[in-house]
Design a protein around this motif. Structure first.
Motif, PDB file in Angstrom:
ATOM      1  N   PHE A  25      37.795  15.314  22.223  1.00 38.05           N
ATOM      2  CA  PHE A  25      37.315  14.608  20.946  1.00 38.05           C
ATOM      3  C   PHE A  25      36.431  15.488  20.141  1.00 38.05           C
ATOM      4  N   VAL A  26      35.730  16.680  20.657  1.00 39.41           N
ATOM      5  CA  VAL A  26      34.759  17.448  19.697  1.00 39.41           C
ATOM      6  C   VAL A  26      36.446  18.034  19.302  1.00 39.41           C
ATOM      7  N   GLY A  27      35.836  18.530  17.811  1.00 33.94           N
ATOM      8  CA  GLY A  27      36.511  19.532  17.036  1.00 33.94           C
ATOM      9  C   GLY A  27      37.595  19.097  16.259  1.00 33.94           C
ATOM     10  N   THR A  41      37.345   6.601   9.910  1.00 36.23           N
ATOM     11  CA  THR A  41      37.366   7.630  10.710  1.00 36.23           C
ATOM     12  C   THR A  41      36.472   8.320  11.049  1.00 36.23           C
ATOM     13  N   HIS A  42      36.505   8.935  12.381  1.00 39.65           N
ATOM     14  CA  HIS A  42      35.376   9.228  13.297  1.00 39.65           C
ATOM     15  C   HIS A  42      35.706  11.590  13.190  1.00 39.65           C
ATOM     16  N   CYS A  43      34.665  11.378  13.019  1.00 34.56           N
ATOM     17  CA  CYS A  43      35.448  13.261  13.218  1.00 34.56           C
ATOM     18  C   CYS A  43      34.230  14.018  14.047  1.00 34.56           C
ATOM     19  N   PHE A  44      34.733  14.597  15.258  1.00 34.38           N
ATOM     20  CA  PHE A  44      33.018  14.882  16.323  1.00 34.38           C
ATOM     21  C   PHE A  44      32.965  16.537  16.620  1.00 34.38           C
ATOM     22  N   GLY A 113      19.452  -6.981  20.448  1.00 33.30           N
ATOM     23  CA  GLY A 113      18.905  -6.666  21.429  1.00 33.30           C
ATOM     24  C   GLY A 113      19.324  -6.910  22.245  1.00 33.30           C
ATOM     25  N   THR A 114      20.729  -7.198  22.767  1.00 35.37           N
ATOM     26  CA  THR A 114      21.633  -7.750  23.640  1.00 35.37           C
ATOM     27  C   THR A 114      22.334  -6.101  24.041  1.00 35.37           C
ATOM     28  N   THR A 115      22.600  -5.891  25.021  1.00 35.38           N
ATOM     29  CA  THR A 115      23.801  -4.687  25.840  1.00 35.38           C
ATOM     30  C   THR A 115      24.790  -4.896  25.809  1.00 35.38           C
ATOM     31  N   GLN A 116      26.216  -4.363  25.496  1.00 41.24           N
ATOM     32  CA  GLN A 116      27.166  -3.966  25.780  1.00 41.24           C
ATOM     33  C   GLN A 116      27.755  -3.266  25.816  1.00 41.24           C
ATOM     34  N   GLU A 117      29.242  -3.342  26.484  1.00 43.19           N
ATOM     35  CA  GLU A 117      29.741  -2.400  26.997  1.00 43.19           C
ATOM     36  C   GLU A 117      30.905  -1.642  27.078  1.00 43.19           C
ATOM     37  N   VAL A 118      31.190  -0.415  26.106  1.00 43.48           N
ATOM     38  CA  VAL A 118      31.899   0.444  25.668  1.00 43.48           C
ATOM     39  C   VAL A 118      32.929   0.930  26.630  1.00 43.48           C
ATOM     40  N   HIS A 119      34.093   1.322  26.117  1.00 49.74           N
ATOM     41  CA  HIS A 119      35.672   1.632  27.273  1.00 49.74           C
ATOM     42  C   HIS A 119      36.303   2.022  25.680  1.00 49.74           C
ATOM     43  N   TRP A 120      36.542   3.597  26.465  1.00 47.34           N
ATOM     44  CA  TRP A 120      37.768   4.572  25.661  1.00 47.34           C
ATOM     45  C   TRP A 120      37.992   4.887  26.803  1.00 47.34           C
ATOM     46  N   HIS A 121      39.343   5.531  26.788  1.00 50.44           N
ATOM     47  CA  HIS A 121      40.804   5.954  26.864  1.00 50.44           C
ATOM     48  C   HIS A 121      41.389   6.799  26.175  1.00 50.44           C
ATOM     49  N   LEU A 122      41.071   7.760  26.338  1.00 49.31           N
ATOM     50  CA  LEU A 122      41.800   9.394  26.319  1.00 49.31           C
ATOM     51  C   LEU A 122      42.983   9.482  26.299  1.00 49.31           C
ATOM     52  N   ASN A 123      43.909   9.335  25.885  1.00 46.35           N
ATOM     53  CA  ASN A 123      45.646   9.915  25.573  1.00 46.35           C
ATOM     54  C   ASN A 123      45.529  10.799  24.798  1.00 46.35           C
ATOM     55  N   THR A 124      46.704  11.906  24.796  1.00 51.69           N
ATOM     56  CA  THR A 124      46.750  13.202  24.385  1.00 51.69           C
ATOM     57  C   THR A 124      46.692  13.259  22.856  1.00 51.69           C
TER      58      THR A 124
END
Length: 150
Positions: A25-27, A41-44, A113-124
């Motif tokens: 993700f970085v860069g 848009t997200h920039c890491f 105050g609730t906790t939620q799960e997150v999931h990311w799947h990195l592709n090419t």
């Protein structure tokens, strides 16, 4: 064989850095269409040799005006990667993130105050996000991140 097992055990005990967890993700900057002619848009970027990862994001409307934004700071804390997400609504949402292969999983504490799960799947050249936020969302890589994020 014994030496391999000792090295494998030592590697398993080595805490991950934010740079390790967010590798790939970085860069780069990533963008998703959010409906109603909005784009997110997200920039890491990374600093401190991978000890900190910064994710700067902005949601823009069809006229390219910023309608929402936030910054996530990932850091190592007690052997795990934690983050603080600060948004333009004045919220701070803490969480954790870990990685297994191309899958990142974590939790985020929402403003209520609730906790939620997150999931990311990195592709090419993309990643898919499901979980706590408007999901599922498909982000595609759009180019390199600048020095200050966006």
């Amino acid at each position: 064989m014994l030496a391999f097992l000792i090295l494998a055990a030592a590697a398993a005990q080595t805490p991950a850095t934010p740079g390790d967890v967010m590798a790939g993700f970085v860069g780069s900057c990533w963008q998703a269409e959010m409906g109603s002619n909005n784009a997110d848009t997200h920039c890491f970027s990374m600093s401190s040799g991978g000890g900190l990862v910064l994710d700067v994001h902005k949601v823009r409307d069809g006229q390219k005006a910023v309608v929402y934004e936030g910054v996530t700071v990932y850091r190592a804390d007690a052997g795990k990667v934690t983050f603080g997400y600060y948004n333009s609504l004045g919220n701070l949402m803490p969480g954790t993130m870990s990685r297994s292969g191309d899958d990142l999983t974590g939790t985020v504490v929402m403003p209520n105050g609730t906790t939620q799960e997150v999931h990311w799947h990195l592709n090419t050249d993309s990643y898919d996000a499901t979980g706590a936020f408007p999901a599922p969302v498909h982000y595609r890589k759009i180019g390199p991140a600048g020095d200050g994020g966006l």
